[in-house]
Design a protein around this motif. Structure first.
Motif, PDB file in Angstrom:
ATOM      1  N   MET A   1       2.750  -6.556  14.057  1.00  0.00           N
ATOM      2  CA  MET A   1       2.285  -6.094  12.766  1.00  0.00           C
ATOM      3  C   MET A   1       1.693  -7.284  11.999  1.00  0.00           C
ATOM      4  O   MET A   1       2.193  -8.394  12.084  1.00  0.00           O
ATOM      5  N   PRO A   4       2.138  -9.104   5.668  1.00  0.00           N
ATOM      6  CA  PRO A   4       2.096  -8.135   4.563  1.00  0.00           C
ATOM      7  C   PRO A   4       0.883  -8.296   3.639  1.00  0.00           C
ATOM      8  O   PRO A   4       0.349  -7.303   3.145  1.00  0.00           O
ATOM      9  N   GLU A   7      -1.966  -6.620   5.290  1.00  0.00           N
ATOM     10  CA  GLU A   7      -1.832  -5.160   5.149  1.00  0.00           C
ATOM     11  C   GLU A   7      -2.265  -4.708   3.760  1.00  0.00           C
ATOM     12  O   GLU A   7      -2.829  -3.625   3.600  1.00  0.00           O
ATOM     13  N   ARG A  10      -6.007  -4.515   3.877  1.00  0.00           N
ATOM     14  CA  ARG A  10      -6.449  -3.334   4.644  1.00  0.00           C
ATOM     15  C   ARG A  10      -6.232  -2.048   3.849  1.00  0.00           C
ATOM     16  O   ARG A  10      -7.075  -1.148   3.879  1.00  0.00           O
ATOM     17  N   GLY A 160       1.264   3.620   3.353  1.00  0.00           N
ATOM     18  CA  GLY A 160       1.369   3.366   4.793  1.00  0.00           C
ATOM     19  C   GLY A 160       1.925   1.982   5.081  1.00  0.00           C
ATOM     20  O   GLY A 160       2.971   1.597   4.563  1.00  0.00           O
ATOM     21  N   ASP A 161       1.219   1.201   5.908  1.00  0.00           N
ATOM     22  CA  ASP A 161       1.664  -0.143   6.290  1.00  0.00           C
ATOM     23  C   ASP A 161       1.698  -1.115   5.120  1.00  0.00           C
ATOM     24  O   ASP A 161       2.281  -2.189   5.225  1.00  0.00           O
ATOM     25  N   ARG A 165       7.605  -4.519   2.246  1.00  0.00           N
ATOM     26  CA  ARG A 165       8.562  -4.852   3.294  1.00  0.00           C
ATOM     27  C   ARG A 165       8.863  -6.340   3.157  1.00  0.00           C
ATOM     28  O   ARG A 165       7.966  -7.147   2.905  1.00  0.00           O
ATOM     29  N   HIS A 167       9.550 -10.096   4.241  1.00  0.00           N
ATOM     30  CA  HIS A 167       9.071 -10.862   5.401  1.00  0.00           C
ATOM     31  C   HIS A 167       9.827 -12.161   5.537  1.00  0.00           C
ATOM     32  O   HIS A 167      10.554 -12.576   4.700  1.00  0.00           O
TER      33      HIS A 167
END
Length: 167
Positions: A1, A4, A7, A10, A160-161, A165, A167
């Motif tokens: 993955m 972050p 992401e 994106r 979504g992603d 989260r 890290h």
């Protein structure tokens, strides 16, 4: 993955595309006051990613015309919408090659230009690109509203992603 922060970029790109979904050709070229048209904005954001993630990040030179027609300070123009989307897709695909290599440690490093470290870290430059997208995403959305377009996205979409989260 991916990291972050990558992401987040994106996700921001997806929101930019979602904001412009259904844009018709005539509306892509409308300018309100000093605001640039939406086709220019697409090329402008591609130029920013091109400069940071493709040229500085990888030493590659692609889509050189973007710097001439869509960079900050260029005279107003109305580049072809299809050309700007094609350039954006090419640039973001090449940018992703670099972005997929980023780690927390790498984000604290600095690009070098002509033997000198640039003032902002790679992580700060990544944040600047993300914030730049949101600035122009709002502007493009406002342009579409001023054109009387209906049924536009009303809020930030599915994360979504890009959801938080650790890290």
């Amino acid at each position: 993955m991916a990291h972050p922060m990558v992401e987040q970029l994106r996700f921001t790109r997806r929101e930019f595309v979602r904001c412009l979904d259904g844009l018709n050709l005539p509306d892509a070229y409308v300018r309100h006051g000093q605001m640039n048209c939406i086709s220019w904005t697409i090329g402008h954001l591609a130029e920013h990613e091109n400069r940071v993630f493709v040229f500085l990040g990888q030493g590659k030179a692609i889509q050189p015309e973007l710097r001439k027609i869509c960079s900050f300070g260029c005279p107003p123009s109305r580049p072809k919408l299809d050309d700007m989307w094609a350039a954006w897709r090419e640039v973001t695909a090449h940018a992703d090659i670099f972005l997929d290599t980023l780690t927390t440690a790498k984000l604290t490093e600095h690009f070098e230009w002509k033997g000198e470290a640039l003032g902002e870290s790679i992580g700060t430059m990544l944040q600047r690109v993300i914030y730049h997208y949101w600035y122009h995403l709002g502007e493009a959305h406002a342009i579409r509203q001023m054109l009387g377009q209906r049924n536009l996205p009303e809020f930030v979409g599915e994360l979504g992603d890009a959801a938080y989260r650790p890290h």
